[in-house]
Every structure is written in structure tokens, then in C-alpha cells.
Design an enzyme around this catalytic site. Sequence first.
Site, PDB file in Angstrom:
ATOM      1  N   PHE A 219       0.822  -1.222   0.000  1.00  0.00           N
ATOM      2  CA  PHE A 219       0.000   0.000   0.000  1.00  0.00           C
ATOM      3  C   PHE A 219       0.860   1.278   0.000  1.00  0.00           C
ATOM      4  CE2 PHE A 219      -2.310   2.720   3.376  1.00  0.00           C
ATOM      5  CZ  PHE A 219      -2.895   3.547   2.434  1.00  0.00           C
TER       6      PHE A 219
ATOM      7  N   PRO B  43     -18.418  -4.803   9.555  1.00  0.00           N
ATOM      8  CA  PRO B  43     -18.033  -5.212  10.906  1.00  0.00           C
ATOM      9  C   PRO B  43     -17.220  -4.139  11.638  1.00  0.00           C
ATOM     10  CG  PRO B  43     -16.588  -6.234   9.290  1.00  0.00           C
ATOM     11  CD  PRO B  43     -17.546  -5.368   8.523  1.00  0.00           C
TER      12      PRO B  43
ATOM     13  N   TYR C 126       2.531  -7.500  16.216  1.00  0.00           N
ATOM     14  CA  TYR C 126       2.929  -6.598  15.121  1.00  0.00           C
ATOM     15  C   TYR C 126       3.758  -5.433  15.660  1.00  0.00           C
ATOM     16  CZ  TYR C 126       2.549  -2.601  11.927  1.00  0.00           C
ATOM     17  OH  TYR C 126       2.833  -1.506  11.149  1.00  0.00           O
TER      18      TYR C 126
ATOM     19  N   ASP D   8     -14.563  -7.753  19.975  1.00  0.00           N
ATOM     20  CA  ASP D   8     -13.392  -6.878  19.883  1.00  0.00           C
ATOM     21  C   ASP D   8     -12.113  -7.675  19.593  1.00  0.00           C
ATOM     22  OD1 ASP D   8     -12.083  -4.498  19.841  1.00  0.00           O
ATOM     23  OD2 ASP D   8     -12.409  -3.997  21.945  1.00  0.00           O
TER      24      ASP D   8
ATOM     25  N   THR E 197       5.900   2.723  12.652  1.00  0.00           N
ATOM     26  CA  THR E 197       4.514   3.033  13.018  1.00  0.00           C
ATOM     27  C   THR E 197       4.432   3.674  14.400  1.00  0.00           C
ATOM     28  OG1 THR E 197       2.480   1.924  13.698  1.00  0.00           O
ATOM     29  CG2 THR E 197       4.431   0.593  13.723  1.00  0.00           C
ATOM     30  N   ASP E 198       3.332   4.383  14.645  1.00  0.00           N
ATOM     31  CA  ASP E 198       3.115   4.933  15.995  1.00  0.00           C
ATOM     32  C   ASP E 198       2.695   3.846  16.982  1.00  0.00           C
ATOM     33  OD1 ASP E 198       0.543   4.468  15.024  1.00  0.00           O
ATOM     34  OD2 ASP E 198      -0.264   6.417  15.612  1.00  0.00           O
ATOM     35  N   GLU E 199       2.378   2.652  16.458  1.00  0.00           N
ATOM     36  CA  GLU E 199       1.899   1.594  17.357  1.00  0.00           C
ATOM     37  C   GLU E 199       2.979   1.128  18.331  1.00  0.00           C
ATOM     38  OE1 GLU E 199      -0.680  -1.368  15.741  1.00  0.00           O
ATOM     39  OE2 GLU E 199      -1.236  -0.121  14.041  1.00  0.00           O
TER      40      GLU E 199
ATOM     41  N   HIS F 134      -6.914  -4.894  22.025  1.00  0.00           N
ATOM     42  CA  HIS F 134      -7.136  -3.748  21.130  1.00  0.00           C
ATOM     43  C   HIS F 134      -6.736  -2.436  21.803  1.00  0.00           C
ATOM     44  CE1 HIS F 134     -10.117  -2.237  17.796  1.00  0.00           C
ATOM     45  NE2 HIS F 134      -8.883  -1.774  17.661  1.00  0.00           N
TER      46      HIS F 134
ATOM     47  N   LYS G 287       7.739  -4.399  15.131  1.00  0.00           N
ATOM     48  CA  LYS G 287       8.182  -3.111  14.571  1.00  0.00           C
ATOM     49  C   LYS G 287       9.081  -2.385  15.578  1.00  0.00           C
ATOM     50  CE  LYS G 287       7.212  -1.404  11.163  1.00  0.00           C
ATOM     51  NZ  LYS G 287       7.811  -1.511   9.792  1.00  0.00           N
TER      52      LYS G 287
ATOM     53  N   THR H  35       4.081 -11.119  -1.139  1.00  0.00           N
ATOM     54  CA  THR H  35       3.243 -11.927  -0.251  1.00  0.00           C
ATOM     55  C   THR H  35       1.801 -11.631  -0.655  1.00  0.00           C
ATOM     56  OG1 THR H  35       2.932 -10.157   1.368  1.00  0.00           O
ATOM     57  CG2 THR H  35       4.897 -11.558   1.647  1.00  0.00           C
TER      58      THR H  35
END
Length: 335
Positions: free
Chosen positions: A12, A218, A163, A292, A138-140, A296, A167, A37
Site C-alpha cells: 500500500f 463489521p 505486530y 473486539d 509506526t506509531d503503534e 485492542h 516493529k 506476499t
Amino acid sequence: METILVTGGAGFIGSNFISFLLEKNQQINVVNLDLLTYAGDLNNLKVVEKNPNYTFIQGDICDRELVQTLFEKYNFSDVIHFAAESHVDNSIKKPDSFVKTNVFGTFTLLDVAKNYWMSSPNQYKKGFENFRFHHISTDEVYGTLGEKGLFSEDTAYAPNSPYSASKASSDFLVRSYFHTYGMNVVTTNCSNNYGPKQHDEKLIPTIIRKAILGENIPIYGDGKNIRDWLYVTDHCKGIELVFKKGKPGETYNIGGKNERDNLYIANKICEILDEIYPKENTYKMQISFVKDRAGHDFRYAIDATKIEQELGWKADENFETGILKTITWYLEKYK
Ligand code: NAD
């Protein structure tokens, strides 16, 4: 003419970035190394596939021999590293490939680049002095926020999913190559992106697709989880700025001050579809809440002061302008 290795360029953000970069810079060659992939799609690169400055190589960033061969063949001046396993839900079900690609793959690229560009710690080989490794993150990695507060570059890392943990590990490896070897690295930590060419599995393409197909849309939990949404081209502009002007060893947060919760996003998309692609009932009737996601994170939000003030970046799109462009693009794909 310099040749940049871009990894994960069939995904992306990487594919949006390659077309953005080649359009703006005629004096750059790009070699795109992507394993293709399930997340990679060469259709994302139709606009550049005939560009003489663009080359595609199918291969794995974990394959040291291949990466070494490519450095020798193309004499890369820089690496811009997007390749990753990127979907949190997949990392919960099957974390192995996240550790392999995101941690070991990043290590392999870093280490091959260091050995190719540098003769010893803090010593670049002659002619290779300004070569740079730009890591896309990422900000994650910062974990989750409560109702208030923002992630800055000084926020302590506290990744919560396999994930984000993978990272975070890759970010630390990149950092260590600066501090240990004096390698010219920069890292950008960006908030959630949206826009054309995102994989079907992600939230916004899913909402649009399910809406158009007349299926349930969803939404996890109560739909109150908040992300700071950035239009992908604004991310590309931030990457180019940091790549060209960022200080070695520094990290830069990129985010557009566009916090929206998932339910707002679903409602907004339905409202726009009601207007531009109407059907008998409002699309909102298809919104349905599902169990959920495990672990999360509640809220992510970026403080982008550093990239704004030091490099003059700012987002051109807000969520409402960006989502309209995005829906228009996906309507062509899904209808
Ligand atoms: P994506 O999943 O759409 O694309 C990833 C690409 O990497 C795919 O083309 C895939 O084929 C390729 N790839 C995967 N494993 C590989 C391997 N071992 N070797 C070579 N290529 C491989 O991801 P994206 O959303 O474009 O994200 C790109 C980068 O940006 C990732 O590093 C991600 O962590 C980061 N990021 C994404 C977001 C977001 O909202 N999407 C936000 C911030 C940061």
C-alpha cells in the site's frame, strides 16, 4: 544517477511512495524488492512499470545472499525500507512471519548495507559518505493512550501486539546501527494511513467494500477505538522530507491531527456513499458490531511538532477531504 533500494514497494504505502518519488525526481533510479506476499500487488505499480528508472525484483528481504547481490549489482546509495508484515489481526493469529520479516528482515538489510557502505564503525567508504538507511515504522510502537495525550518522539516504547512489538524491535535495531556503527539512519513513525491501493483486509477498504456489496460492515467492540488518520500522500511527502533533510540517527513522528473513532469512520463513509452512490436504504443499516480484537489499543495520536517545525511538513488533507478521494477510488475497484 543514484539508485535507491525500496523494499515492500508492491504494498500500500510503498507503491504510493514509488510513484510519488519517481514523478517528482527524474534523476533517481528505484529498485523495488518485494516478496509479493498476499499483501503485495504489482497492479499497484502500473503507473511506473514502464518507467526506465524503475526496476522490480521479486525476493525476500531475509535472503542475505540476494540482498548482497543486489547491492553489488546496483550500488545502492540509499535504502527506504517499507517491507513488513503489517496487519495486527494476522499478527495475533500467526506472529511467526512478523518476527521473521519485520525483525530479521530489517536486520539483514541493515547489516548488508552497513557492510557494503562502511569499512569500520564510523567510517564510510570513499564515495559512500552520505548513503542513508530510512526505516518506515509506526506509531503503534508507543502502545496505547487514554483520552488525553499525544505520542512524541520521546514517548517510551510500549508495544502491545506482536505486530507492534516486531516493529519496535526493528526500530531498536536501526537505532543501534546508528549508535554502534555511526550508520546514517533515520526512522519515521507514522499514524494510520488510508487512501488508494490499501489491501482489502484493512479497516477502511473493508467498510467501503462491505457497504457496496450489501454485507454487514463489521466494527470491533463498541467502535470507540481512536486512530489518528493520515492520507497516504501526506505520509509520502513526510517520508521524502525526512529522507532528504532529516538528521542522521533521529526519529520523526508523522501524523495529521485527525483523530477519528471507528464508528465515526463507518458512519462518515456510509453518509458519503448515500450521497454519491445511493441505494434504497442508507448504508448505515449495515453497520454491525463484532467481538473486539484481543488486546485492542484504545487510542493513538501523534504530536508531529518536530517534523512540522524542523522540516516544514504539514498534512494537505484532513480526514473528510481524504476519505472522499479514497471512497471515489475504491468505488471504481469494487462496484
Ligand atoms: P502492506 O502490507 O500493504 O505492504 C507490505 C509489502 O511488503 C507487501 O508488498 C509485501 O509483499 C512486502 N513484503 C512482506 N514481507 C516481505 C519480505 N519478507 N521481503 C520482501 N517484501 C516483503 O504494508 P503497508 O501498509 O504498505 O506498510 C508499509 C510499511 O509502513 C510497513 O513497514 C508498516 O509497518 C508501516 N506503516 C504502515 C502504516 C499503515 O497504516 N498502513 C502506518 C504506519 C507505518
